[in-house]
Design a protein around this motif. Structure first.
Motif, PDB file in Angstrom:
ATOM      1  N   VAL A   1       0.823  -1.171  -0.074  1.00  0.00           N
ATOM      2  CA  VAL A   1      -0.098   0.122  -0.124  1.00  0.00           C
ATOM      3  C   VAL A   1       0.875   1.164  -0.225  1.00  0.00           C
ATOM      4  CG1 VAL A   1      -1.591   1.260   1.565  1.00  0.00           C
ATOM      5  CG2 VAL A   1      -1.995  -0.913   0.822  1.00  0.00           C
TER       6      VAL A   1
ATOM      7  N   GLN B   1       2.026   2.055  -3.134  1.00  0.00           N
ATOM      8  CA  GLN B   1       0.731   2.816  -4.136  1.00  0.00           C
ATOM      9  C   GLN B   1       0.984   3.961  -3.741  1.00  0.00           C
ATOM     10  OE1 GLN B   1      -2.037   2.227  -6.021  1.00  0.00           O
ATOM     11  NE2 GLN B   1      -0.640   0.574  -6.580  1.00  0.00           N
ATOM     12  N   HIS B   2       0.738   4.233  -2.531  1.00  0.00           N
ATOM     13  CA  HIS B   2       0.848   5.669  -2.258  1.00  0.00           C
ATOM     14  C   HIS B   2       1.872   6.438  -2.662  1.00  0.00           C
ATOM     15  CE1 HIS B   2      -1.183   8.658   0.178  1.00  0.00           C
ATOM     16  NE2 HIS B   2       0.051   8.901   0.758  1.00  0.00           N
TER      17      HIS B   2
ATOM     18  N   MET C   1       1.946   6.785  -6.609  1.00  0.00           N
ATOM     19  CA  MET C   1       0.986   8.073  -7.085  1.00  0.00           C
ATOM     20  C   MET C   1       1.518   9.256  -6.898  1.00  0.00           C
ATOM     21  SD  MET C   1      -2.724   8.560  -7.252  1.00  0.00           S
ATOM     22  CE  MET C   1      -1.822   8.122  -8.826  1.00  0.00           C
TER      23      MET C   1
ATOM     24  N   ILE D   1      -5.489   1.937   0.646  1.00  0.00           N
ATOM     25  CA  ILE D   1      -5.601   1.683  -0.327  1.00  0.00           C
ATOM     26  C   ILE D   1      -7.065   2.320  -0.977  1.00  0.00           C
ATOM     27  CG2 ILE D   1      -6.512  -0.219  -2.460  1.00  0.00           C
ATOM     28  CD1 ILE D   1      -4.856  -2.127  -1.101  1.00  0.00           C
TER      29      ILE D   1
ATOM     30  N   THR E   1      -6.042   5.723  -1.483  1.00  0.00           N
ATOM     31  CA  THR E   1      -5.463   5.894  -2.680  1.00  0.00           C
ATOM     32  C   THR E   1      -6.072   6.063  -3.825  1.00  0.00           C
ATOM     33  OG1 THR E   1      -3.426   4.723  -1.916  1.00  0.00           O
ATOM     34  CG2 THR E   1      -3.182   5.139  -4.124  1.00  0.00           C
TER      35      THR E   1
END
Lengths: 188, 702, 146
Positions: free
Chosen positions: B40, B43-44, B47, C38, C41
């Motif tokens: 995660v 992901q963050h 991004m 998540i 996000t």
């Protein structure tokens, strides 16, 4: 508490089973929830990643888009049909303008988006995850002084889903505007 | 008590077991959690990185849009500025490998300070900077068989904007082509004249003209006169006599002079020289008073003569052994040309032989013959030719050597002066075997004028000394030439006119042009490969001749070229330089190269504004090149398929390269002079490099 | 004297459950927060796409049409007029996203050299949650008319 030297009493076993049943049950429930949530998050994450990459690629191409030539009108700078998106891009590596074509291949189990640059090979950007895709060239004309101001963009609406299909699809809608192409269109 | 101990012990024994299980399970789950968290987390941060990259892109775009005007202006200023600001040009003109260079400091890059400040206003982690680079340069001319130029190169001027936000950076670049090349035409800039086929397919093809040395004739084509070095009377870039005189002393002076290429076939060439007051130095002597006898001769400088010539000799007065009088004589040496001076009052017409040496019958038979080409140089006997001529040359008339005899006593001098014609003492051609010191040196015609009885041994210590000055013209490194006058002196019967004697044959057509350690060219000069070389330098193309004038003539009607331009001229129109209606001569403020794809060329006067400008015009395809005015032309003409057509008498400073020379009575002749500044083996050649920057930018792109 | 024991006392069970719980608590919290992350996000991604869309359409306009000012979410709607002028907004994002736009001029020596554009998109941090997070994009647009 009485301590016994050997063997267990029935009560002990029942208590232990009960406690462990509660404990295990709670744990299993939590884990199942977590696993479901995790896989959903994971698939969302994967689809999000794919759509992000596709949009980034499209955005890069549109940032390098150029006017295609005297014979094309403004409408022909970016040509979009349900299966194809076509634009002209300046490539610094080759030092010339190349046509770039995005193709959407629909399929029941999940379509694909493929990008092809001039005579080069095709590269699959998203494979078998596209539930639906619609792209459209948008031309807006604003009534300003002179012949007006144009703004051209590409609206993209797509839904992505994974192969298993039981999670909710990831849907994204946006519109990409090529800044440099717009400036070229509006420069006298 | 014992129960408690027991339970303690029991408890102690089994507690570790449960805890261990708990710990194991906990660790496994911890590992799972950590992996999920990192996923995660990626992901963050993934991004975040994409977002940072996009902001960096916007900043780069802002950077390039805002500063592109300032940067372009700064580049233009640097390229066209005064001598002190030409650092960019100086950098590009350095010979050798060129590595990628950032030229911000040459351009006074103040824009980056401002951009930095603006970026801070957006965010403390934002940055914008714009850099100007010279990138991807490659040497474009590296083949010594065509032309190897250490400075010629092609590359790009790149304006690059870098936007930065947090940890991401994006670059946007705009490129412009840069070409560096010379405006002088490669190996041909070493030649005064290059003719692809001077003999016009016939080795005996030459044109009968009746002429005098000034080229004043009544019929037949006028001569084309070539100078292999600049002269004082040149209307543009006149030569300095002192420099020319100094060069004369070098044995290999021909290396510094313009050369000739005559197409590789036999061609008849008339070698002649200028008149004598300036001695060995070639000078085109202007006869202002036709009644004053001035022979076409040139004098060997005193310090080149043997020792015996340095002081007077006492010799018998009469040409007999019983002479009772002894007179002091001083001696000099000169060459006299055949057939180029008429000492009669009719100087303007038919040239005749010096001193009435030939009888009328002989004159009628041989008349004066010369080809269309008169090479003025210093083809001095006994010395190297001052002009390198490639090809097979048959000379019609060469020269004979005259011993100048000057009595010191006044009555003897008066006698010499009164003799008509004045006495001529030839040094006869003899071979080494026939030479001995008692060889007589006699006055031609054997007239008794009261001249000395001379034996060769009185002036020359050895055959070598004699041979150095005798009447056999030796054009080293070529072959000997034919001396027609020697036959006259020997009263040879049955003289044959030397129509097919090979006077000069180049031992090889190979040329090596070298300066210091660098070899520019090695091989056989070819006009076609020069054209390919110049085509490779083309920077810009225009459609028609009018487009060309529109683009490159400035407000004052001067040509500001500073480029290598191809004119497509699809309709094959003729090009006039200057254009019709414009003043003559056309001033060239910025030199360059023009390639005319089709059509004929008519020149009416071209002048370069400074000695470091050169204009080269290439005419492709057959057709003609002609001159429509007597205005001087400072230009190089490369037209190996075209013909030099009749027009008006012309004056050119530069290289003339044509396919053939048209010669009929309409040809008015002209003068072509070698432009020493363009000689590649001299450092002055470096002035003709130009830096061309494409005015068009590429699109910006990442 | 039988020292062997097969069973576990309740004390031990309780103790080990306690230790396990102590270890597991942060782990489970991570799991659930990971889930939330998540989700966050995803929301951030949508907000980012919407912000980029708005930013790009403003930057695509000629410099003079980028009118400085502060624009509240109520003014920024699909088809709505930008700064009252002929230019319209074109937004395709979700209705639960709130856009706000701020455009400021950057001057030097009385000349407008840049315009600083700040796009802020407010998005719910989890599905159907009331807490809003903000996503901001800032950049400069250069005046190409100078």
């Amino acid at each position: 508490m009485k301590i016994f030297n050997r063997g267990f009493t029935l009560v002990e076993i029942l208590v232990v089973c009960g406690v462990s049943a509660i404990f295990l049950g709670v744990a299993i429930m939590l884990f199942t929830n977590f696993r479901q949530g995790y896989s959903r998050s994971e698939s969302v994450a994967v689809l999000m990643q794919e759509s992000a990459l596709f949009l980034a690629r499209l955005r890069t191409d549109m940032n390098n888009a150029v006017l295609s030539g005297p014979q094309g009108g403004i409408e022909n700078q970016i040509q979009a049909t349900p299966e194809q998106l076509r634009l002209n891009v300046y490539s610094s590596g080759q030092g010339r303008i190349l046509p770039v074509i995005y193709r959407y291949v629909a399929a029941g189990s999940g379509g694909s988006i493929i990008r092809k640059e001039a005579e080069g090979g095709e590269k699959v950007l998203i494979k078998n995850h596209v539930a639906s895709l619609a792209w459209q060239m948008q031309l807006e004309r604003f009534a300003t002084a002179g012949s007006g101001t144009f703004r051209i963009g590409v609206a993209v609406a797509m839904q992505l889903k994974t192969a298993t299909g039981n999670e909710k699809p990831f849907a994204i809608k946006t519109c990409v505007f090529p800044a440099r192409l717009n400036r070229q269109l509006n420069t006298p | 008590m014992s129960v408690k101990n027991q339970s303690e012990k029991i408890a102690a024994g089994s507690r570790g077991f449960a805890i261990m299980i708990a710990l194991v399970i906990g660790t496994v789950l911890l590992v799972l959690a950590v992996s999920l968290y990192s996923f995660v987390g990626h992901q963050h941060s993934g991004m975040q990185t994409i977002v940072n990259g996009e902001v960096a892109h916007f900043l780069a775009e802002a950077g390039i849009n805002s500063s592109i005007g300032t940067v372009r202006a700064s580049i233009a200023r640097n390229l066209s500025g005064g001598a002190t600001e030409k650092e960019l040009t100086g950098l590009l003109l350095k010979p050798g490998e060129f590595t990628d260079t950032c030229i911000n400091n040459l351009l006074d890059a103040s824009w980056n300070r401002d951009l930095e400040a603006f970026a801070r206003e957006v965010d403390k982690d934002a940055s914008i900077r714009v850099d100007v680079w010279l990138r991807d340069f490659e040497s474009s001319e590296t083949d010594p068989a065509v032309w190897d130029d250490p400075v010629a190169r092609n590359g790009f001027l790149v304006i690059e904007s870098t936007g930065g936000y947090k940890s991401s950076q994006r670059k946007i670049a705009i490129r412009r082509r840069v070409k560096v090349c010379s405006t002088a035409p490669g190996v041909l800039s070493k030649f005064t004249m290059y003719v692809s086929d001077a003999a016009r397919r016939s080795p005996d093809g030459f044109n009968l003209i009746r002429n005098d040395y000034r080229g004043m004739i009544t019929d037949g084509p006028r001569p084309l006169i070539l100078y292999n070095h600049p002269t004082p009377d040149s209307p543009i870039e006149p030569g300095n006599i002192a420099d020319v005189a100094r060069d004369e002393k070098q044995a290999d002076v021909w290396k510094h002079r313009g050369w000739l290429w005559l197409g590789g076939r036999g061609i008849r060439l008339n070698l002649c020289s200028g008149a004598g007051d300036l001695g060995e130095i070639f000078h085109f002597y202007d006869v202002s008073n036709p009644n004053v006898f001035s022979p076409v001769k040139f004098t060997t400088p005193a310090d080149s003569l043997p020792v015996a010539f340095s002081g007077p000799l006492q010799l018998p007065w009469d040409k007999s052994n019983e002479s009772i009088r002894q007179v002091s004589y001083t001696f000099g040496h000169s060459f006299i040309l055949d057939g180029f001076h008429d000492r009669s009052s009719r100087k303007e017409s038919e040239a005749m032989y010096e001193g009435n040496i030939l009888s009328t019958g002989e004159k009628n038979h041989y008349s004066s013959k010369s080809s269309i080409l008169h090479l003025f140089g210093d083809a001095r006997r006994g010395y190297q030719s001052r002009t390198r001529v490639f090809g097979v040359v048959s000379a019609a008339f060469i020269r004979f050597a005259n011993l100048e005899v000057k009595p010191e006593e006044s009555d003897a001098a008066a006698l010499f002066a009164a003799a008509n014609p004045p006495p001529l003492y030839l040094l006869r051609s003899v071979s080494g075997d026939d030479y001995d010191t008692s060889v007589d040196i006699e006055e031609v015609g054997r007239r008794s004028v009261g001249g000395p009885l001379l034996k060769a041994g009185m002036l020359f210590k050895s055959y070598d000394e004699y041979a150095q000055l005798m009447s056999r013209v030796v054009e080293m490194p070529y072959s000997e030439t034919y001396n027609s006058m020697q036959d006259v002196c020997d009263a040879k019967t049955g003289r044959t006119f030397p129509s097919s004697t090979v006077a000069m044959k180049a031992d090889s057509d190979e040329v090596t042009l070298q300066r210091d350690q660098h070899i520019f060219f090695k091989g056989r000069p070819s006009a076609d490969s020069v054209i390919q070389l110049l085509e490779g330098r083309v920077q810009f193309e225009v459609e028609t001749i009018n487009d060309f004038w529109d683009r490159y003539l400035n407000q004052q009607g001067e040509l500001e070229l500073n480029a290598v331009v191809r004119i497509k001229n699809p309709r094959g129109l003729d090009m006039q330089m200057p254009a019709v209606g414009r003043p003559q001569p056309m001033m060239v403020r910025g030199g360059g190269i023009i390639i005319l794809e089709a059509g004929n060329l008519v020149l009416r006067g071209i002048s370069c504004s400074a000695a470091d400008q050169a204009l080269t015009v290439v005419v492709r395809g057959g057709g003609s090149v002609s001159f429509a005015s007597t205005q001087p032309n400072q230009v190089n003409l490369i037209a190996p398929e075209a013909e030099l057509a009749y027009g008006s008498k012309f004056d050119m400073l530069g290289t003339l390269c044509v396919g053939s020379l048209y010669a009929d009575h309409r040809f008015q002749g002209g003068v072509v002079r070698f432009r020493t500044g363009q000689d590649p083996i001299l450092p002055g050649y470096d002035r003709f490099y130009k830096v061309f920057v494409d005015p068009k930018d590429s699109y910006w792109n990442e | 004297m039988n020292k062997q024991r097969y069973g576990l006392s309740l004390v031990e069970i309780v103790l080990s459950m306690g230790i396990l719980a102590m270890i597991m608590l942060p782990v489970f919290m991570t799991f659930s927060s990971g889930n939330t992350n998540i989700q966050v996000t995803e929301g951030e991604f949508r907000a980012h796409t919407a912000a980029l869309e708005l930013m790009e359409q403003i930057i695509s306009l000629p410099f003079n049409l980028i009118r400085p000012g502060s624009y509240a979410p109520a003014q920024i709607i699909d088809g709505g007029a930008f700064a009252g002028g002929p230019v319209l907004f074109r937004l395709t994002s979700d209705p639960d996203l709130k856009h706000s736009l701020k455009i400021e001029e950057v001057k030097r020596d009385n000349k407008i050299l840049f315009k600083k554009i700040t796009v802020t998109v407010a998005y719910p941090s989890a599905r159907a949650s009331d807490r809003l997070r903000e996503f901001t994009l800032k950049t400069l647009v250069a005046n190409e008319n100078i």
